[in-house]
Design a protein around this motif. Structure first.
Motif, PDB file in Angstrom:
ATOM      1  N   CYS A 122       0.833  -1.200   0.000  1.00 34.36           N
ATOM      2  CA  CYS A 122       0.000   0.000   0.000  1.00 34.36           C
ATOM      3  C   CYS A 122       0.869   1.251   0.000  1.00 34.36           C
ATOM      4  N   ARG A 123       0.259   2.339  -0.423  1.00 32.10           N
ATOM      5  CA  ARG A 123       0.896   3.657  -0.423  1.00 32.10           C
ATOM      6  C   ARG A 123      -0.064   4.610   0.268  1.00 32.10           C
ATOM      7  N   THR A 124       0.497   5.443   1.136  1.00 34.67           N
ATOM      8  CA  THR A 124      -0.284   6.363   1.956  1.00 34.67           C
ATOM      9  C   THR A 124       0.089   7.804   1.606  1.00 34.67           C
ATOM     10  N   PRO A 125      -0.575   8.782   2.218  1.00 32.29           N
ATOM     11  CA  PRO A 125      -0.175  10.171   1.997  1.00 32.29           C
ATOM     12  C   PRO A 125       1.308  10.437   2.337  1.00 32.29           C
ATOM     13  N   GLN A 126       1.861   9.710   3.326  1.00 37.93           N
ATOM     14  CA  GLN A 126       3.289   9.867   3.627  1.00 37.93           C
ATOM     15  C   GLN A 126       4.149   9.473   2.433  1.00 37.93           C
ATOM     16  N   ASN A 133       7.335  14.058  -3.338  1.00 39.08           N
ATOM     17  CA  ASN A 133       7.432  15.456  -2.940  1.00 39.08           C
ATOM     18  C   ASN A 133       6.119  16.203  -3.143  1.00 39.08           C
ATOM     19  N   CYS A 134       5.000  15.521  -2.946  1.00 41.24           N
ATOM     20  CA  CYS A 134       3.687  16.161  -3.029  1.00 41.24           C
ATOM     21  C   CYS A 134       3.460  16.929  -1.733  1.00 41.24           C
ATOM     22  N   TYR A 135       3.199  18.221  -1.837  1.00 43.90           N
ATOM     23  CA  TYR A 135       3.002  19.049  -0.663  1.00 43.90           C
ATOM     24  C   TYR A 135       1.922  18.450   0.232  1.00 43.90           C
ATOM     25  N   GLU A 136       2.264  18.182   1.490  1.00 41.42           N
ATOM     26  CA  GLU A 136       1.358  17.609   2.491  1.00 41.42           C
ATOM     27  C   GLU A 136       0.697  16.313   2.011  1.00 41.42           C
TER      28      GLU A 136
END
Length: 190
Positions: A122-126, A133-136
């Motif tokens: 899985c991939r999360t917002p982190q 390098n996606c802001y927040e």
């Protein structure tokens, strides 16, 4: 400037040792409260029954997996890290994975999928923040608001540095693969 950013995504990648002919390449599962569910991530909330985008690339390219196997990815909208500074612990990730698998079983007819998952990541917002390098952790850059769309998005060309161009969904013309490619082409043509 107080820019507003898009939601983020939780992405689940699966390889199953079973075929699921009921899946198309692109599958969308809309929850019963679609509008509320789509707005929730922008309000810092996650839905217990989110809408899902289910992509099955092995339907058109069976060579991606061994014979009799299926490759599936599931995308769920979740809040970005500014709207909800979640740590995405193993417990939280596992809860989301179980919820997604349950929804695939009950709503898309993949009744035995949990027994056939041989690989899951899985991939999360982190991951969006650290890996891309996606802001927040905002998966889609600037939020698609009228005051942040089209000509109101930052320019592709840097104002103060000759020859520097920006590419991505947060600059003109906007989000989406086709528009990001257009922004790259505009930068190359200058």
């Amino acid at each position: 400037e107080d820019a507003q950013y898009s939601c983020s995504t939780f992405m689940l990648y699966l390889v199953c040792d079973n075929k699921y002919p009921q899946l198309e390449v692109h599958n969308i599962l809309l929850n019963e409260h679609f509008k509320k569910g789509i707005q929730a991530p922008f309000q810092g909330k996650s839905s217990r029954k989110p809408s899902l985008y289910v992509y099955c690339p092995s339907r058109i390219d069976p060579a991606r997996v061994p014979e009799g196997h299926e490759m599936i990815s599931v995308t769920v909208r979740v809040p970005n890290l500014k709207a909800h500074p979640c740590q995405w612990t193993e417990k939280q990730k596992n809860r989301m994975i179980k919820n997604i698998l349950r929804m695939l079983e009950t709503h898309l007819g993949l009744e035995d999928i949990q027994q056939h998952v041989i690989c899951a990541q899985c991939r999360t917002p982190q991951h969006m923040l650290q890996g891309f390098n996606c802001y927040e952790g905002a998966s889609f850059g600037l939020a698609p608001l009228r005051q942040q769309s089209g000509m109101y998005r930052p320019s592709v060309k840097a104002r103060h540095i000759d020859g520097l161009y920006f590419v991505g969904d947060s600059v003109q013309p906007g989000a989406g693969v086709s528009l990001v490619l257009k922004s790259a082409k505009r930068g190359i043509q200058r």
